[in-house]
Design an enzyme around this catalytic site. Structure first.
Site, PDB file in Angstrom:
ATOM      1  N   GLU A 276      -0.596  -8.375   4.406  1.00 29.20           N
ATOM      2  CA  GLU A 276       0.571  -9.251   4.390  1.00 29.20           C
ATOM      3  C   GLU A 276       1.632  -8.709   5.333  1.00 29.20           C
ATOM      4  OE1 GLU A 276       3.697 -11.202   1.113  1.00 29.20           O
ATOM      5  OE2 GLU A 276       2.031  -9.908   0.490  1.00 29.20           O
TER       6      GLU A 276
ATOM      7  N   TYR B 185      -6.417   9.087   2.996  1.00 30.25           N
ATOM      8  CA  TYR B 185      -6.476   8.190   1.844  1.00 30.25           C
ATOM      9  C   TYR B 185      -5.918   6.806   2.173  1.00 30.25           C
ATOM     10  CZ  TYR B 185      -7.627  12.224  -1.047  1.00 30.25           C
ATOM     11  OH  TYR B 185      -8.254  13.312  -1.588  1.00 30.25           O
ATOM     12  N   GLY B 186      -4.975   6.730   3.114  1.00 27.03           N
ATOM     13  CA  GLY B 186      -4.446   5.422   3.491  1.00 27.03           C
ATOM     14  C   GLY B 186      -5.502   4.546   4.139  1.00 27.03           C
ATOM     15  N   GLN B 187      -6.259   5.089   5.074  1.00 22.30           N
ATOM     16  CA  GLN B 187      -7.339   4.324   5.700  1.00 22.30           C
ATOM     17  C   GLN B 187      -8.469   4.041   4.717  1.00 22.30           C
ATOM     18  OE1 GLN B 187      -8.629   6.092   9.347  1.00 22.30           O
ATOM     19  NE2 GLN B 187      -6.571   6.171  10.233  1.00 22.30           N
TER      20      GLN B 187
ATOM     21  N   GLN C 114      -0.648  12.739   1.663  1.00 21.07           N
ATOM     22  CA  GLN C 114      -0.744  12.155   2.993  1.00 21.07           C
ATOM     23  C   GLN C 114      -1.432  13.111   3.960  1.00 21.07           C
ATOM     24  OE1 GLN C 114       3.158  10.865   4.181  1.00 21.07           O
ATOM     25  NE2 GLN C 114       3.253   9.234   2.660  1.00 21.07           N
ATOM     26  N   ARG C 115      -1.821  12.571   5.112  1.00 20.80           N
ATOM     27  CA  ARG C 115      -2.560  13.311   6.142  1.00 20.80           C
ATOM     28  C   ARG C 115      -3.936  13.743   5.653  1.00 20.80           C
ATOM     29  NH1 ARG C 115      -0.381  12.309  10.779  1.00 20.80           N
ATOM     30  NH2 ARG C 115      -1.337  14.209  11.609  1.00 20.80           N
TER      31      ARG C 115
ATOM     32  N   ILE D 252       0.854  -1.185   0.000  1.00 22.27           N
ATOM     33  CA  ILE D 252       0.000   0.000   0.000  1.00 22.27           C
ATOM     34  C   ILE D 252       0.889   1.234   0.000  1.00 22.27           C
ATOM     35  CG2 ILE D 252      -0.204  -0.027   2.515  1.00 22.27           C
ATOM     36  CD1 ILE D 252      -3.012   1.157   2.171  1.00 22.27           C
ATOM     37  N   LEU D 253       0.463   2.241  -0.746  1.00 21.14           N
ATOM     38  CA  LEU D 253       1.241   3.479  -0.866  1.00 21.14           C
ATOM     39  C   LEU D 253       0.294   4.648  -1.062  1.00 21.14           C
ATOM     40  CD1 LEU D 253       3.874   5.158  -1.363  1.00 21.14           C
ATOM     41  CD2 LEU D 253       3.604   4.583  -3.790  1.00 21.14           C
ATOM     42  N   THR D 254       0.578   5.719  -0.351  1.00 23.11           N
ATOM     43  CA  THR D 254      -0.048   7.015  -0.578  1.00 23.11           C
ATOM     44  C   THR D 254       1.070   8.015  -0.812  1.00 23.11           C
ATOM     45  OG1 THR D 254      -1.909   6.443   0.861  1.00 23.11           O
ATOM     46  CG2 THR D 254      -1.603   8.762   0.330  1.00 23.11           C
TER      47      THR D 254
END
Length: 831
Positions: free
Chosen positions: A452, A430-432, A426-427, A419-421
């Site tokens: 994984e 989008y990661g969640q 960031q902040r 996973i990559l943002t």
């Protein structure tokens, strides 16, 4: 040469070097009469008399006094000719040095095959020296002395230094080119100046006297160099942003203090300092295995649409003008406002996925696969930018935000591999969002999911926050559903909730659920006086204050992070063939969740094993052997016994009838279009099963002295009384007993005694296995006795004694630990 209207003048002299130069005929004159030879016909007059013959253009020379040939110029026509043909004859401007051609009249037809030979000296005609000297930049330098009272710096200092070196005054500035007809010196010979043995006879054709740079040439060069400095920043491979000065100072300090590392493998050594993406200069965190010619540059330019990487800013600018792929390849499976998610198969779009992995390696240190992308599926998150008012483009642009990938087939139920943002996004939550989307796909596939392992640093922090928020959301949902049905139930009982129930509501595996409950500080364990069996250990979810849980959830919701909406998803599980999307054959192993999905009608059927494939292949092989025996026996009929039955060959239609076809028909059944039939029905079924269970009386949990928070500390020998005062690495702290006793009414009981269906929680155990410890101890004792009998030497006996002492100490230590009954819920992150 000159173009005049006098036919009596002789023809111009031919030039040996430019005799084959031909240009199109753009010059027309009505005074040039036809020649007897009639080589070229310029025009034909429409509606003209037959007596008027076709006129032919002739190159003649007029009176020498009126028309003199000027060097590098085309002479003007005589006054008489210009008055009669002011519209058709070439107009020449002496001051500007430009040639303007007239407009052809509509009654004149020009032959396409007509060609005019104009003979001139190209060096004199295209006098670049004259054009440059008249420019606004060079003229002040040639006609004016550059002096100043103060110290000269930069460009002016260089110019004055040149003047001093050449010893030239301002008033004597003339072009110092020597003539081509300069006589040779006495000691010079003809062989040194005439090349190729006199083949080129004219001196102006082989003379190199004008190739030496003069002071004017150097001044012009410095001027152009000064004016082109801005272009070097735009077109060059340099940074255009002002980065943080403190970071640069820290890097310089490290370079001064630290030793210069020796480069062992120059191929993998990267010199990339910044990555340019969407007009942002991003500093990579780790090195990425770009090709060698890319790693040798300090700047790498990446297109945000096709992810093509370049090393030149000019090439990147030209690529942006020509790139028409304003969206990722693949299928758009989710759209909510400006956010879209695209599904890309690594086997179909290999180049795009490889570029994506190389970009991700710049920010993920644990990533190891870059070019082997066929076994993976990539899900790209983009932001849509509408360009309706753009004059040249009407299509929307989808800007790359982040992605996550997962394997097409894995036996560990991994729903996320990488996973990559991007740092510029960031902040923003989008990661969640990507994590929740991966769990949504797992719930659509009717199975639990987990990322994984091992996770990166940022990935672990983000997942811990996500698990915490999801568990808080589920607990609040259970509380609201319990309050709606509290009128019909006894208030002196607790609801029975298992970890498997929470896992079904969230899509997470039970281990991740335990992580989330520990983050919320609601998971407790109870220790009784008896140590005879594992039934003495029960685990409960004790909510000290619902306000604290609500504040945690509201604090996260107040950030207005994007949320995944189930009804916006247009996706069904991928049907993989025998190779599972890659070129290899793999065996499917049935899982407990797959068996549960097969027995449950509301869940999607899952192909748990490949028995149909094996039966199909075995039947084909059996039929092939039968045909070979029939051919070898010279077509003799074989005698079959009554019990010997040969199964016919299974056709392909029967093979796919119970597997792929039935699964496809189930997926294509969209009768319930209001909401997702699988997810919402699964949640409804879990909530109903929780409410239908028999409650646990409160009297069983009247004493609160033996309840403790579950910690993740491993191999700790501290007393049980001190456990409540310690904190673990996840930030879990103990709760005071008074706060727990005040809010006993809001307890949710979890444990083995509280399970209505024991099969649901057999996959997840929280206790130590005593039988395995006893077996391992017996094996250790047998090995020790075997070693004592086999060692005959004194050294061997001494070693055996030392090992016995160590084993005794370890055995005593194990007994102490077993008496204290330290139960480890979750191993440390490093292990």
């Amino acid at each position: 040469m000159s173009l005049t209207a006098n036919d009596e003048s002789p023809k111009p002299k031919k030039n040996a070097l430019l005799k084959n130069l031909e240009i199109d005929d753009l010059i027309h004159s009505q005074f040039v009469r036809s020649d007897t030879n009639g080589h070229r016909t310029t025009r034909r007059l429409f509606n003209s008399d037959a007596s008027i013959s076709h006129r032919i253009r002739g190159s003649v020379r007029s009176d020498k006094g009126l028309n003199k040939i000027k060097k590098g110029l085309i002479s003007q026509q005589s006054k008489l000719a210009s008055e009669n043909s002011s519209q058709n004859i070439v107009n020449r401007d002496n001051k500007m040095g430009a040639v303007s051609f007239p407009i052809i009249e509509p009654n004149i037809e020009v032959s396409e095959e007509l060609k005019v030979r104009i003979k001139y000296d190209s060096i004199k005609f295209f006098n670049f020296e004259r054009l440059i000297s008249k420019s606004s930049v060079i003229a002040p330098l040639v006609n004016k002395n550059i002096t100043s009272s103060g110290p000269l710096i930069g460009f002016q200092r260089r110019v004055n230094r040149l003047k001093q070196t050449w010893d030239l005054a301002t008033e004597n500035m003339e072009y110092p080119y020597s003539s081509d007809n300069t006589p040779f010196r006495d000691n010079d010979s003809w062989q040194w100046y005439v090349p190729y043995g006199g083949t080129i006879k004219k001196m102006k054709d082989f003379s190199t006297k004008r190739t030496l740079p003069t002071w004017e040439d150097k001044i012009k060069f410095l001027t152009f160099l000064e004016n082109s400095k801005s272009a070097t920043y735009i077109n060059g491979n340099v940074s255009l942003c002002n980065h943080n000065e403190t970071d640069q100072e820290n890097e310089d300090r490290k370079k001064r203090k630290g030793k210069v590392p020796r480069i062992k493998n120059k191929v993998w050594f990267s010199q990339i300092e910044y990555i340019v993406l969407r007009n942002y200069e991003i500093k990579p965190w780790y090195t990425s295995p770009f090709p060698e010619h890319i790693n040798q540059n300090k700047m790498v330019f990446i297109c945000e649409f096709c992810l093509k990487y370049m090393t030149s800013r000019y090439t990147f600018y030209r690529h942006q003008l020509k790139c028409l792929t304003f969206k990722p390849p693949g299928n758009e499976i989710y759209r909510d406002g400006k956010l879209s998610v695209w599904e890309i198969d690594g086997r179909e779009n290999v180049l795009y996925c490889q570029n994506l992995c190389l970009l991700a390696k710049c920010f993920i240190n644990s990533k190891t696969l870059y070019y082997d992308v066929e076994p993976f599926i990539f899900y790209i998150l983009t932001e849509r930018e509408d360009t309706e008012n753009h004059p040249y483009q009407n299509a929307a642009k989808f800007h790359f935000v982040g992605y996550f990938s997962k394997e097409k087939f894995n036996s560990n139920d991994y729903n996320l591999s990488c996973i990559l943002t991007l740092p510029i996004y960031q902040r923003k939550g989008y990661g969640q969002f990507l994590m929740e989307f991966s769990y949504l796909l797992s719930r659509k596939e009717s199975k639990f999911g987990t990322p994984e392992k091992p996770l990166s640093d940022l990935g672990l922090l983000t997942y811990r926050t996500f698990w915490k928020i999801k568990c808080a959301e589920v607990l609040l949902k259970l509380r609201d559903s319990a309050r709606r049905r509290s009128n019909n139930k006894n208030e002196d009982t607790f609801q029975q909730v298992s970890l498997n129930d929470i896992a079904k509501l969230t899509g997470m595996i039970p281990t991740d659920v335990v992580f989330g409950l520990e983050q919320l500080q609601v998971l407790y364990r109870h220790k009784t006086r008896s140590l005879s069996s594992l039934d003495d250990f029960n685990y409960i979810i004790k909510i000290d204050s619902w306000n604290r849980i609500e504040n945690i959830y509201k604090t996260w919701s107040s950030k207005n992070y994007p949320r995944v909406k189930y009804d916006k998803l247009l996706w069904e599980p991928i049907i993989l063939g025998p190779s599972f999307g890659i070129n290899g054959m793999m065996n499917l192993e049935p899982t407990a969740l797959a068996d549960e999905a097969l027995t449950n009608e509301t869940m999607a059927p899952v192909i748990s094993n490949n028995t149909h494939i094996e039966n199909y292949n075995n039947s084909r092989a059996h039929n092939k052997r039968r045909r070979r025996r029939r051919r070898s026996s010279e077509h003799k009929t074989s005698k079959l016994h009554v019990n010997n039955i040969i199964e016919p060959e299974v056709p392909a239609t029967d093979f796919f009838e119970d597997t792929v076809s039935s699964l496809t028909e189930y997926m294509c059944d969209y009768k319930n279009t209001n909401n997702d039939r699988l997810i919402y029905q699964a949640e409804k079924r879990v909530l109903e099963s929780i409410h239908d269970r028999k409650g646990i009386p409160r009297s069983k949990f009247s004493t609160e002295t033996h309840w403790e928070l579950c910690f993740t500390i491993k191999n700790s020998e501290t007393p049980l009384g001190n456990h409540a005062a310690r904190r673990n690495d996840t930030g879990i702290s103990s709760l005071e007993q008074d706060e727990v006793e005040n809010d006993v009414d809001t307890e949710l009981y979890v444990g083995e005694n509280a399970k209505e269906d024991e099969d649901e929680d057999e996959d997840f155990t929280l206790d130590d296995d005593i039988e395995d410890e006893q077996i391992s101890e017996e094996n250790d004792e047998e090995e020790d006795t075997y070693e004592e009998d086999s060692d005959d030497d004194e050294d061997g006996k001494r070693k055996g004694q030392e090992q016995d002492e160590n084993d005794i100490e370890s055995h005593i230590r194990k007994e102490r630990v077993r008496k204290r009954r330290k139960i480890t819920l979750i191993e440390d992150d490093e292990e």
